[in-house]
Write an enzyme that holds these catalytic residues in place. Sequence first.
Site, PDB file in Angstrom:
ATOM      1  CG  HIS A   1      -0.219   0.380   2.323  1.00 55.49           C
ATOM      2  ND1 HIS A   1       0.359  -0.597   3.286  1.00 55.49           N
ATOM      3  CD2 HIS A   1      -0.135   1.431   3.294  1.00 55.49           C
ATOM      4  CE1 HIS A   1       0.685  -0.631   3.834  1.00 55.49           C
ATOM      5  NE2 HIS A   1       0.552   0.972   4.168  1.00 55.49           N
TER       6      HIS A   1
ATOM      7  CG  HIS B   1       0.258   4.446   4.962  1.00 58.43           C
ATOM      8  ND1 HIS B   1      -0.671   3.502   5.628  1.00 58.43           N
ATOM      9  CD2 HIS B   1      -1.131   4.879   4.218  1.00 58.43           C
ATOM     10  CE1 HIS B   1      -1.398   4.210   5.988  1.00 58.43           C
ATOM     11  NE2 HIS B   1      -1.897   5.180   5.230  1.00 58.43           N
TER      12      HIS B   1
ATOM     13  CG  ASP C   1       5.104   2.945   7.228  1.00 61.04           C
ATOM     14  OD1 ASP C   1       4.135   3.368   6.524  1.00 61.04           O
ATOM     15  OD2 ASP C   1       4.821   1.898   7.706  1.00 61.04           O
ATOM     16  CG  HIS C   2       4.745  -0.351   3.985  1.00 61.19           C
ATOM     17  ND1 HIS C   2       4.912  -1.336   4.375  1.00 61.19           N
ATOM     18  CD2 HIS C   2       3.595   0.340   5.008  1.00 61.19           C
ATOM     19  CE1 HIS C   2       4.241  -1.924   5.341  1.00 61.19           C
ATOM     20  NE2 HIS C   2       3.830  -0.764   6.399  1.00 61.19           N
TER      21      HIS C   2
ATOM     22  CG  ASP D   1       0.959  -2.081   7.143  1.00 66.25           C
ATOM     23  OD1 ASP D   1       1.265  -2.719   7.068  1.00 66.25           O
ATOM     24  OD2 ASP D   1       1.614  -0.494   7.787  1.00 66.25           O
TER      25      ASP D   1
END
Length: 306
Positions: free
Chosen positions: A61, A63, A65-66, A208
């Site tokens: 996804h 976000h 941090d990914h 996540d």
Amino acid sequence: MLRVTFLGTGGSLPTPERNPSAVMVNREGELMLFDCGEGTQQQMMRAKTGMKALSSIFISHFHADHMLGIPGLIQTMSFHGRTEPLKIYGPHWVHEFARILSALGYYKLRFEIDAIDLSPGDVIKRDDYSIMAIKTEHSIPSLGYALVENERSGKFDRQKAIELGVPPGPLFSKLHRGESVEVDGKVIHSKDVVGKARPGRKIVYTGDTRPCKAILEASRDADLLIHDSTLANEQQEWAIESMHSTAQEAATLAKEANVLKLVLTHISSRYSDDPSQLLKEAKEVFDKVVVADDLMELDIPYRDKM
């Protein structure tokens, strides 16, 4: 070889102990990266995974941090002379993301980025394995991934083949491939000397997510399940609100899915330097579990049967 290297195991924020999410899979020399948080290319250098053989990046996804590690990684690969296209798979918006990557910085990439938009249930078929996109439950469009190898041929009974009159050599190979052969007017069938097909290996990466039915079904009998385990039971309400999983929820799903091994990852900064509470709570329901550490490696062996 099927080796999994945990390049980043932290939650939303990097900590001194944990980089943001990134998992490298080396399958017979082909490298596949699942998520690519900030600092991933340095972790690749520390782990000595290499970059040249990286064929694909799978984004769970969008976000930060990914995926914040992708711009630096592709610039480095371009600087090192890469010319082969890089495939980037992900949920909705992956094409826009790839466009931004290509335009980022005053440095023209030497290779193409192929963006492939995936929906839950889509399957990427390769020669002897496939990767399936799995519906997950997070706060924005998100996917998990299952790497599933094809079935392998059964074991070849060399001694029985000889007893049936088959001479060692090319006929052995034909029988093992499922073909019948003729020796002195007698037909020998593959099933006479080859056992039942044996399973390939399966790795599931959730990204996540809350625990959900799609992950459960995709994980059945998996060799390895890498599951969001952001929080402990004490933060159950926050896990629900933020659409993450607790370690014990991940363990409960792993037990029901009958996985061989569970790895807890996406560890909140609350537990970054001491995740023992997460491990303890997970082990209350499922014993075959470890907490991932940055640069931890796992080799996934074959099984003869399910």
